[in-house]
Design a protein around this motif. Structure first.
Motif, short mmCIF file in Angstrom:
data_model
loop_
_atom_site.label_atom_id
_atom_site.label_comp_id
_atom_site.label_asym_id
_atom_site.label_seq_id
_atom_site.Cartn_x
_atom_site.Cartn_y
_atom_site.Cartn_z
N GLY A 1 0.81 -1.21 0.00
CA GLY A 1 0.00 0.00 0.00
C GLY A 1 0.84 1.26 0.00
O GLY A 1 0.41 2.30 0.53
N GLY A 2 2.09 1.20 -0.56
CA GLY A 2 2.95 2.37 -0.61
C GLY A 2 3.66 2.66 0.69
O GLY A 2 4.33 3.69 0.80
N GLN A 3 3.52 1.79 1.69
CA GLN A 3 4.16 2.04 2.99
C GLN A 3 5.19 0.98 3.35
O GLN A 3 5.72 0.98 4.45
CB GLN A 3 3.08 2.09 4.09
CG GLN A 3 2.06 3.19 3.89
CD GLN A 3 1.07 3.27 5.03
OE1 GLN A 3 1.36 2.86 6.15
NE2 GLN A 3 -0.10 3.83 4.76
N GLY A 4 5.47 0.08 2.45
CA GLY A 4 6.45 -0.95 2.72
C GLY A 4 5.99 -1.87 3.83
O GLY A 4 4.83 -2.28 3.86
N VAL A 5 6.92 -2.17 4.76
CA VAL A 5 6.61 -3.01 5.91
C VAL A 5 6.71 -2.15 7.16
O VAL A 5 7.73 -1.49 7.40
CB VAL A 5 7.57 -4.21 6.01
CG1 VAL A 5 7.25 -5.04 7.24
CG2 VAL A 5 7.49 -5.05 4.75
N ASP A 6 5.65 -2.18 7.96
CA ASP A 6 5.61 -1.34 9.16
C ASP A 6 4.99 -2.15 10.29
O ASP A 6 3.84 -2.59 10.19
CB ASP A 6 4.80 -0.07 8.89
CG ASP A 6 4.85 0.91 10.06
OD1 ASP A 6 5.56 0.63 11.06
OD2 ASP A 6 4.17 1.95 9.98
N LEU A 7 5.75 -2.37 11.35
CA LEU A 7 5.28 -3.08 12.53
C LEU A 7 5.52 -2.20 13.74
O LEU A 7 6.55 -1.53 13.86
CB LEU A 7 6.00 -4.41 12.70
CG LEU A 7 5.86 -5.43 11.58
CD1 LEU A 7 6.76 -6.64 11.84
CD2 LEU A 7 4.42 -5.87 11.44
N GLY A 8 4.55 -2.21 14.67
CA GLY A 8 4.73 -1.39 15.87
C GLY A 8 3.89 -1.90 17.01
O GLY A 8 2.78 -2.41 16.82
N ILE A 9 4.45 -1.79 18.23
CA ILE A 9 3.73 -2.11 19.45
C ILE A 9 3.93 -0.96 20.43
O ILE A 9 4.92 -0.22 20.35
CB ILE A 9 4.22 -3.45 20.07
CG1 ILE A 9 5.72 -3.36 20.39
CG2 ILE A 9 3.90 -4.62 19.17
CD1 ILE A 9 6.24 -4.57 21.14
N GLY A 10 2.99 -0.81 21.32
CA GLY A 10 3.10 0.28 22.29
C GLY A 10 2.18 0.06 23.46
O GLY A 10 1.34 -0.85 23.47
N GLY A 11 2.36 0.91 24.46
CA GLY A 11 1.51 0.80 25.63
C GLY A 11 1.67 2.02 26.50
O GLY A 11 2.54 2.88 26.27
N HIS A 12 0.84 2.11 27.52
CA HIS A 12 0.93 3.21 28.45
C HIS A 12 0.48 2.76 29.84
O HIS A 12 -0.39 1.90 29.97
CB HIS A 12 0.11 4.41 27.99
CG HIS A 12 -1.37 4.19 28.04
ND1 HIS A 12 -2.08 3.67 26.98
CD2 HIS A 12 -2.29 4.41 29.03
CE1 HIS A 12 -3.36 3.59 27.31
NE2 HIS A 12 -3.51 4.02 28.55
N VAL A 13 1.11 3.32 30.84
CA VAL A 13 0.74 3.09 32.23
C VAL A 13 0.64 4.46 32.88
O VAL A 13 1.63 5.19 32.99
CB VAL A 13 1.77 2.22 32.97
CG1 VAL A 13 1.36 2.07 34.44
CG2 VAL A 13 1.90 0.86 32.30
N GLY A 14 -0.58 4.81 33.28
CA GLY A 14 -0.79 6.14 33.80
C GLY A 14 -0.51 7.17 32.72
O GLY A 14 -1.01 7.08 31.60
N GLY A 15 0.36 8.13 33.03
CA GLY A 15 0.70 9.15 32.05
C GLY A 15 1.96 8.84 31.29
O GLY A 15 2.46 9.71 30.56
N HIS A 16 2.54 7.63 31.41
CA HIS A 16 3.80 7.27 30.76
C HIS A 16 3.50 6.38 29.55
O HIS A 16 2.77 5.40 29.65
CB HIS A 16 4.72 6.53 31.74
CG HIS A 16 5.04 7.34 32.96
ND1 HIS A 16 5.99 8.35 32.98
CD2 HIS A 16 4.51 7.28 34.22
CE1 HIS A 16 6.06 8.88 34.20
NE2 HIS A 16 5.17 8.24 34.97
N ASN A 17 4.11 6.73 28.41
CA ASN A 17 3.90 6.02 27.16
C ASN A 17 5.20 5.41 26.69
O ASN A 17 6.30 5.96 26.92
CB ASN A 17 3.35 6.95 26.07
CG ASN A 17 2.01 7.54 26.44
OD1 ASN A 17 1.12 6.82 26.87
ND2 ASN A 17 1.89 8.86 26.28
#
Length: 357
Positions: free
Chosen positions: A319-335
């Motif tokens: 889709g014109g973006q190649g390969v993109d993988l990402g994970i994330g999270g937050h606890v309280g106000g920390h990302n």
């Protein structure tokens, strides 16, 4: 005296030869109907039945002094009886550029009794008829129905009924069929008012919108239990469906699922659930697959809102973006987040390059 004796004991009318009582030719018949009808001012036909302005046309045959007072008493009783008894009307007109118009109605026992009215019209390019009836006042039984056919909008109809007022039982149905609008219908039923049980269904075919339908049900109002489903095929919107369920309003339990399939947008799926509102527990998952958009997914979960605990994962291929993988999270106000990307186009670098040139 002989004539008076005959009038009193027979309760009828004295025999005349047409010349003995010349005033008798001006009398109009009396009916028990109420002439206070809905007759329009320009009606072609006069309202039927007619009523004499004098409630007792033979009262002038009495020559006793006490008869005047007695006549007024009977007149008042007769007026009250007509208002609480039966009344009706028939109105009609022909011409004046409106074709043929007919309007009829009747009522027995006042607004709390039984009543009906009907109307219809015929012109060079349309025909229509409507009818309604009631038993009791607004908290009794009421029904209505109508249909219209014309060269511009095709065929349209409307029906409905009500028992015990808007807080008890209501039902209605509408429909249309024509070349420009296609065919469609809409139905709805409700028991116990807006906080009771309700259901509805809509459908449409043609008219530039393809084919689609929408159904739904609800119990206990917006804070109770609700569910609905809809689907669409063609009409510039390709193919898709959507479902939703809800318990306890926006701060209760909610779940939904959406999907679509088409050439331009490819295939896609979106699901989600939420408990306790935006500050409670929520989860979602999205998937898409297509030629122009490539393949991708996005999932996430959250507990306690933006200041609670959350985690998400996403991926994209093509889709014109190649390969993109990402994970994330937050606890309280920390990302925190971690991502890997191969290929694709960096818009920020391209924009900065254009500025330098």
């Amino acid at each position: 005296m002989n004539r008076l004796y005959h009038l009193i004991y027979t309760g009828g009318l004295p025999m005349t030869n047409g010349s003995e009582y010349p005033k008798s030719q001006d009398r109009n018949p009396i009916y028990t109907y109420n002439p206070d009808s809905q007759q329009p001012a320009d009606s072609y036909y006069s309202s039927y039945p007619f009523r004499s302005d004098q409630p007792y046309p033979y009262a002038h045959y009495y020559h006793h002094s006490s008869s005047q007072q007695e006549m007024h008493i009977h007149q008042a009783d007769s007026q009250m009886g007509r208002k609480q008894g039966m009344n009706g009307y028939i109105n009609g007109s022909i011409g004046d550029g409106k074709g043929i118009i007919l309007d009829t109605g009747g009522e027995l026992g006042g607004k709390h009794g039984v009543g009906f009215n009907t109307d219809g019209h015929v012109t060079f390019n349309s025909i229509g008829t409507h009818a309604s009836a009631h038993l009791g006042d607004q908290y009794g039984i009421n029904v209505h129905g109508g249909a219209d056919l014309n060269t511009n909008q095709g065929l349209q109809f409307n029906t409905g009924g009500q028992v015990g007022g808007k807080h008890v039982l209501n039902a209605q149905a509408d429909g249309h069929l024509g070349l420009s609008q296609g065919g469609g219908f809409s139905t709805e039923a409700q028991l116990g008012g807006k906080y009771g049980l309700g259901a509805q269904a809509n459908g449409q075919i043609g008219g530039g919108q393809g084919a689609g339908f929408n159904t739904g049900a609800q119990l206990g109002g917006e804070y109770g239990l609700g569910a609905h489903a809809k689907a669409q095929i063609g009409g510039g919107q390709e193919t898709g469906f959507s479902t939703l369920a809800q318990l306890g309003g926006e701060h209760g339990l909610n779940a939904h699922a959406n999907s679509h399939l088409g050439i331009s947008q490819g295939a896609g799926l979106n699901t989600g659930a939420q408990l306790g509102g935006e500050s409670g527990l929520g989860a979602h998952a999205n998937v898409h697959l297509g030629i122009s958009q490539g393949a991708g997914f996005n999932t996430g979960a959250k507990l306690g809102g933006d200041n609670g605990i959350g985690a998400h994962a996403k991926g994209q291929l093509g889709g014109g973006q190649g390969v993109d993988l990402g994970i994330g999270g937050h606890v309280g106000g920390h990302n925190g987040q971690l991502g890997i990307k191969f290929g694709g186009k960096d818009k920020e670098l391209k924009e900065s390059k254009d500025i330098k040139e």
